[in-house]
Design an enzyme around this catalytic site. Structure first.
Site, short mmCIF file in Angstrom:
data_model
loop_
_atom_site.label_atom_id
_atom_site.label_comp_id
_atom_site.label_asym_id
_atom_site.label_seq_id
_atom_site.Cartn_x
_atom_site.Cartn_y
_atom_site.Cartn_z
N SER A 148 75.54 36.05 -50.02
CA SER A 148 74.82 35.74 -48.79
C SER A 148 73.33 35.70 -49.09
CB SER A 148 75.06 36.79 -47.72
OG SER A 148 74.13 36.60 -46.66
N GLU A 206 72.95 24.69 -40.00
CA GLU A 206 72.57 25.88 -39.23
C GLU A 206 71.12 25.73 -38.81
OE1 GLU A 206 73.34 29.62 -41.13
OE2 GLU A 206 75.48 29.24 -41.35
N HIS A 209 68.94 29.13 -39.39
CA HIS A 209 68.81 29.86 -40.66
C HIS A 209 67.70 29.25 -41.53
CE1 HIS A 209 70.76 32.09 -44.21
NE2 HIS A 209 69.89 31.27 -44.79
#
Ligand SMILES: [Zn+2]
Length: 253
Positions: A148, A206, A209
């Site tokens: 991540s 996204e 993000h």
């Protein structure tokens, strides 16, 4: 022969010599121009070559993260050691404060929904998503621990000032998403998962993000049409995901 005729012969000879010298000079100067052109194009090639060459660190999964041109790379192929720490973390947090303050001046309330996430948090998070949606679906929007970008401390999910709900596609049409899209690069951030680039990034679009890379890099991402993978030379123009997309498109048709 009389003097007049001699004179004419002399003039003729002189003219021929002049013409010869002049054309010889032209040939010489053309050669010079060509030589200069060759120099220009070869120095352009050198610059082009330098642009395409990246400084790449040695990657060892779970031990040594991948750095390209000083940017730590985290995606589905490259992960982080459990205790990774970026020395840009403070700088990134300051940039987040600057973003929030700048947006506020334009009456846009933005806050951070999610910033740093530890390896162990990510283990839990992925489990939760996989239990809810199945692991292959979860894989399209969440990362396995160590993979991540939030573990870098340089990735942030933004949301609207008052929202407490989970971030999602609802954010796409907000004034906040638009503001970030147009301004985040000025603060050193890049939209990490742009639209229609999931075959390159491995993630669906996204709008919330953003990844801190520093202004000297983010200025190249102004249009949000470039992924970090492309910028760092990690994308070779082909991928399995790409073929899947084509297949999906055909099925939709
Ligand atoms: Zn995120």
């Amino acid at each position: 022969m009389n003097g007049g005729f001699k004179m004419r012969i002399l003039v003729l000879v002189l003219s021929i010599v002049t013409v010869l010298i002049t054309s010889f000079n032209i040939v010489i100067s053309l050669d010079k121009v060509e030589a200069q052109n060759t120099n220009i194009s070869s120095s352009e090639e050198v610059i082009e070559k330098e642009k395409n060459e990246h400084e790449v660190s040695e990657y060892i999964e779970g031990e040594a993260p991948l750095y390209i041109d000083g940017i730590v790379v985290v995606n589905k192929d490259y992960g982080l050691p459990r205790n990774f720490k970026s020395d840009l973390e403070e700088e990134a947090l300051q940039a987040v404060d600057d973003i929030i303050a700048a947006a506020k001046k334009e009456n846009i309330a933005i806050k951070v929904r999610s910033g740093f996430r530890s390896y162990d948090n990510q283990v839990q998070l992925f489990k939760t998503y996989a239990n809810r949606d199945g692991s292959s679906k979860a894989n399209t929007y969440s990362a396995h621990a160590g993979f991540s970008e939030h573990q870098t401390g340089l990735a942030f999910d933004f949301t609207t000032g008052k929202s407490n709900k989970s971030i999602g596609v609802w954010f796409d049409d907000t004034a906040q998403a638009k503001w970030l899209y147009e301004n985040a690069y000025k603060f050193g951030f890049v939209l990490r998962y742009p639209e229609d680039k999931d075959h390159i990034t491995g993630y669906m679009h996204e709008s919330w993000h953003y990844r801190y890379v520093g202004k000297e890099h983010s200025k190249n991402f102004k249009m949000n049409d470039l992924t970090l993978e492309e910028y760092l030379g990690l994308y070779d123009g082909s991928s399995d995901n790409n073929e899947d997309d084509d297949l999906d498109d055909n099925l939709d048709d």
